[in-house]
Scaffold this motif. Structure first.
Motif, PDB file in Angstrom:
ATOM      1  N   GLN A   1      35.903  38.923  28.190  1.00 34.99           N
ATOM      2  CA  GLN A   1      37.159  39.051  28.932  1.00 34.99           C
ATOM      3  C   GLN A   1      37.115  40.249  29.893  1.00 34.99           C
ATOM      4  O   GLN A   1      37.564  40.165  31.036  1.00 34.99           O
ATOM      5  N   ASN A   2      36.524  41.356  29.396  1.00 42.39           N
ATOM      6  CA  ASN A   2      36.409  42.551  30.248  1.00 42.39           C
ATOM      7  C   ASN A   2      35.543  42.274  31.471  1.00 42.39           C
ATOM      8  O   ASN A   2      35.847  42.729  32.577  1.00 42.39           O
ATOM      9  N   ILE A   3      34.447  41.517  31.232  1.00 44.12           N
ATOM     10  CA  ILE A   3      33.555  41.173  32.346  1.00 44.12           C
ATOM     11  C   ILE A   3      34.296  40.300  33.357  1.00 44.12           C
ATOM     12  O   ILE A   3      34.196  40.502  34.572  1.00 44.12           O
ATOM     13  N   LYS A   4      35.077  39.327  32.861  1.00 46.28           N
ATOM     14  CA  LYS A   4      35.853  38.447  33.744  1.00 46.28           C
ATOM     15  C   LYS A   4      36.857  39.259  34.567  1.00 46.28           C
ATOM     16  O   LYS A   4      37.029  39.039  35.773  1.00 46.28           O
ATOM     17  N   ASN A   5      37.542  40.190  33.902  1.00 47.03           N
ATOM     18  CA  ASN A   5      38.516  41.043  34.600  1.00 47.03           C
ATOM     19  C   ASN A   5      37.839  41.895  35.665  1.00 47.03           C
ATOM     20  O   ASN A   5      38.374  42.093  36.759  1.00 47.03           O
ATOM     21  N   TYR A   6      36.658  42.397  35.337  1.00 42.76           N
ATOM     22  CA  TYR A   6      35.896  43.226  36.272  1.00 42.76           C
ATOM     23  C   TYR A   6      35.499  42.398  37.501  1.00 42.76           C
ATOM     24  O   TYR A   6      35.643  42.843  38.647  1.00 42.76           O
ATOM     25  N   GLU A   7      34.999  41.187  37.239  1.00 40.24           N
ATOM     26  CA  GLU A   7      34.594  40.304  38.339  1.00 40.24           C
ATOM     27  C   GLU A   7      35.783  39.920  39.213  1.00 40.24           C
ATOM     28  O   GLU A   7      35.695  39.852  40.440  1.00 40.24           O
ATOM     29  N   LYS A   8      36.925  39.664  38.543  1.00 39.98           N
ATOM     30  CA  LYS A   8      38.144  39.293  39.273  1.00 39.98           C
ATOM     31  C   LYS A   8      38.610  40.438  40.174  1.00 39.98           C
ATOM     32  O   LYS A   8      38.973  40.239  41.336  1.00 39.98           O
ATOM     33  N   GLU A   9      38.565  41.661  39.636  1.00 40.93           N
ATOM     34  CA  GLU A   9      38.985  42.836  40.407  1.00 40.93           C
ATOM     35  C   GLU A   9      38.027  43.085  41.566  1.00 40.93           C
ATOM     36  O   GLU A   9      38.452  43.411  42.683  1.00 40.93           O
ATOM     37  N   ASN A  10      36.723  42.929  41.300  1.00 41.72           N
ATOM     38  CA  ASN A  10      35.717  43.105  42.357  1.00 41.72           C
ATOM     39  C   ASN A  10      35.930  42.111  43.492  1.00 41.72           C
ATOM     40  O   ASN A  10      35.857  42.463  44.669  1.00 41.72           O
ATOM     41  N   SER A  11      36.190  40.863  43.113  1.00 39.38           N
ATOM     42  CA  SER A  11      36.408  39.799  44.094  1.00 39.38           C
ATOM     43  C   SER A  11      37.666  40.087  44.906  1.00 39.38           C
ATOM     44  O   SER A  11      37.687  39.920  46.134  1.00 39.38           O
ATOM     45  N   SER A  70      46.580  37.690  54.753  1.00 37.20           N
ATOM     46  CA  SER A  70      46.948  38.516  53.598  1.00 37.20           C
ATOM     47  C   SER A  70      46.142  38.101  52.374  1.00 37.20           C
ATOM     48  O   SER A  70      45.629  36.979  52.304  1.00 37.20           O
ATOM     49  N   VAL A  71      46.046  39.029  51.419  1.00 40.67           N
ATOM     50  CA  VAL A  71      45.314  38.783  50.175  1.00 40.67           C
ATOM     51  C   VAL A  71      46.153  39.308  49.013  1.00 40.67           C
ATOM     52  O   VAL A  71      46.636  40.443  49.046  1.00 40.67           O
ATOM     53  N   GLU A  72      46.343  38.448  48.017  1.00 38.64           N
ATOM     54  CA  GLU A  72      47.111  38.843  46.827  1.00 38.64           C
ATOM     55  C   GLU A  72      46.262  38.599  45.585  1.00 38.64           C
ATOM     56  O   GLU A  72      45.388  37.730  45.577  1.00 38.64           O
ATOM     57  N   GLN A  73      46.542  39.373  44.527  1.00 33.30           N
ATOM     58  CA  GLN A  73      45.841  39.153  43.263  1.00 33.30           C
ATOM     59  C   GLN A  73      46.558  38.058  42.480  1.00 33.30           C
ATOM     60  O   GLN A  73      47.749  38.146  42.207  1.00 33.30           O
ATOM     61  N   GLY A  74      45.833  36.988  42.170  1.00 33.80           N
ATOM     62  CA  GLY A  74      46.411  35.891  41.391  1.00 33.80           C
ATOM     63  C   GLY A  74      45.895  35.922  39.966  1.00 33.80           C
ATOM     64  O   GLY A  74      45.012  36.717  39.626  1.00 33.80           O
ATOM     65  N   THR A  75      46.417  35.052  39.118  1.00 31.38           N
ATOM     66  CA  THR A  75      46.007  35.034  37.708  1.00 31.38           C
ATOM     67  C   THR A  75      44.549  34.600  37.562  1.00 31.38           C
ATOM     68  O   THR A  75      43.856  35.045  36.648  1.00 31.38           O
ATOM     69  N   GLY A  77      42.264  34.924  40.098  1.00 32.46           N
ATOM     70  CA  GLY A  77      41.450  35.594  41.109  1.00 32.46           C
ATOM     71  C   GLY A  77      42.253  35.807  42.378  1.00 32.46           C
ATOM     72  O   GLY A  77      43.463  35.533  42.416  1.00 32.46           O
ATOM     73  N   PRO A  78      41.608  36.288  43.440  1.00 32.97           N
ATOM     74  CA  PRO A  78      42.350  36.591  44.668  1.00 32.97           C
ATOM     75  C   PRO A  78      42.899  35.335  45.352  1.00 32.97           C
ATOM     76  O   PRO A  78      42.231  34.302  45.384  1.00 32.97           O
ATOM     77  N   LYS A  79      44.122  35.451  45.855  1.00 28.62           N
ATOM     78  CA  LYS A  79      44.712  34.395  46.686  1.00 28.62           C
ATOM     79  C   LYS A  79      44.582  34.862  48.135  1.00 28.62           C
ATOM     80  O   LYS A  79      45.183  35.866  48.514  1.00 28.62           O
ATOM     81  N   VAL A  80      43.777  34.136  48.896  1.00 32.02           N
ATOM     82  CA  VAL A  80      43.479  34.542  50.271  1.00 32.02           C
ATOM     83  C   VAL A  80      44.188  33.592  51.233  1.00 32.02           C
ATOM     84  O   VAL A  80      43.943  32.385  51.213  1.00 32.02           O
ATOM     85  N   PHE A  81      45.067  34.152  52.063  1.00 31.11           N
ATOM     86  CA  PHE A  81      45.829  33.347  53.026  1.00 31.11           C
ATOM     87  C   PHE A  81      45.159  33.447  54.397  1.00 31.11           C
ATOM     88  O   PHE A  81      44.921  34.556  54.892  1.00 31.11           O
ATOM     89  N   VAL A  82      44.836  32.287  54.966  1.00 31.43           N
ATOM     90  CA  VAL A  82      44.098  32.272  56.238  1.00 31.43           C
ATOM     91  C   VAL A  82      44.818  31.440  57.292  1.00 31.43           C
ATOM     92  O   VAL A  82      45.659  30.597  56.970  1.00 31.43           O
ATOM     93  N   SER A  83      44.465  31.708  58.556  1.00 27.66           N
ATOM     94  CA  SER A  83      45.138  31.031  59.673  1.00 27.66           C
ATOM     95  C   SER A  83      44.178  30.905  60.847  1.00 27.66           C
ATOM     96  O   SER A  83      43.238  31.682  60.984  1.00 27.66           O
ATOM     97  N   ARG A  84      44.441  29.916  61.688  1.00 26.06           N
ATOM     98  CA  ARG A  84      43.738  29.834  62.975  1.00 26.06           C
ATOM     99  C   ARG A  84      44.700  29.997  64.153  1.00 26.06           C
ATOM    100  O   ARG A  84      44.258  30.030  65.294  1.00 26.06           O
ATOM    101  N   ASN A  85      45.992  30.093  63.877  1.00 27.51           N
ATOM    102  CA  ASN A  85      46.922  30.250  65.008  1.00 27.51           C
ATOM    103  C   ASN A  85      47.499  31.662  65.130  1.00 27.51           C
ATOM    104  O   ASN A  85      48.345  31.914  65.976  1.00 27.51           O
ATOM    105  N   ASP A  86      47.033  32.602  64.312  1.00 27.31           N
ATOM    106  CA  ASP A  86      47.450  34.004  64.447  1.00 27.31           C
ATOM    107  C   ASP A  86      46.808  34.585  65.714  1.00 27.31           C
ATOM    108  O   ASP A  86      45.629  34.357  65.991  1.00 27.31           O
ATOM    109  N   LYS A  87      47.582  35.340  66.495  1.00 30.49           N
ATOM    110  CA  LYS A  87      47.050  35.875  67.761  1.00 30.49           C
ATOM    111  C   LYS A  87      45.873  36.829  67.532  1.00 30.49           C
ATOM    112  O   LYS A  87      45.008  36.996  68.399  1.00 30.49           O
TER     113      LYS A  87
END
Length: 238
Positions: A1-11, A70-75, A77-87
């Protein structure tokens, strides 16, 4: 579990450092309302179709450039929000393609965008021997062509930024040949641009696009009058 948490935080930290940057992603799946993208580190994200450009047509396996808004920490792993119409995607593309921007010789001073249709960008050179527009366009137009191709045909208008408001406002309304810029108020950032009668519709643009993008990119309010009306109303200029 600690390894998973570490990997999640690193990501999470890896992608948090990519926030407000452009990344390359691979299309894994295409659904009616979104695309699933692989963005590295074993992470996938969804690109909603409303964040695509109107002319974007991708197939599974294609590599595309997206802007990380934007990037948020999810349960899981990271939730990464992406776009192609941002200036800012256009800014990052220019930074990648034009070495003079990366090196700080040429600066992007302002940008406005109707995603998929047209961007208008104010550029400035810190080196008098370097033409900022020429640097962005490139030899035989190869650099700006790379930007346009990455945006699936979106037009990119470049104009020269100036510390002189009159010059800046006149430049921002290109391709119109502005006769004069008067009533410049630095406090309220308002101005009046006088244009030839024959170029009034060009200055305003289709559905007001040219003047709207000019206003947004140079950060000045611009009223426009044709020469005949301005003279009739008693305005004077050199």
């Amino acid at each position: 579990q600690n390894i998973k948490n570490y990997e999640k935080e690193n990501s999470f930290q890896f992608f948090k450092n990519m926030e407000n940057e452009m990344i390359s992603a691979q299309v894994l799946d295409i659904q009616e309302t979104f695309l699933t993208l692989s963005i590295g580190q074993g992470i996938t994200t969804l690109l909603p179709k409303k964040e695509l450009l109107p002319k974007d047509e991708f197939a599974v396996g294609d590599r595309i450039r997206v802007y990380v808004s934007s990037v948020e920490q999810g349960t899981k792993g990271p939730k990464v929000f992406v776009s192609r119409n941002d200036k800012h995607l256009v800014v990052r593309l220019l930074e990648q393609i034009v070495p003079e921007i990366k090196e700080g010789i040429v600066e992007i001073k302002g940008i406005a965008r109707d995603a998929g249709d047209r961007s208008k960008i104010a550029v400035y050179s810190n080196d008098p021997t370097v033409d900022p527009i020429g640097a962005c366009v490139g030899e035989r137009g190869d650099r700006i062509r790379d930007v346009v191709n990455a945006l699936n045909g979106e037009k990119v208008d470049l104009y020269r930024w100036s510390a002189d408001p009159k010059e800046l406002i006149a430049n921002s309304l290109q391709p119109t040949n502005v006769v004069a810029v008067i009533n410049v108020d630095r406090k309220t950032k308002t101005s009046l641009a006088i244009v030839p009668d024959s170029q009034l519709s060009l200055a305003i643009g289709k559905n007001g696009q040219n003047v709207r993008l000019a206003v947004q990119s140079c950060d000045w309010k611009i009223d426009i009058k044709p020469v005949s009306v301005a003279k009739e109303q008693g305005y004077e200029w050199d």
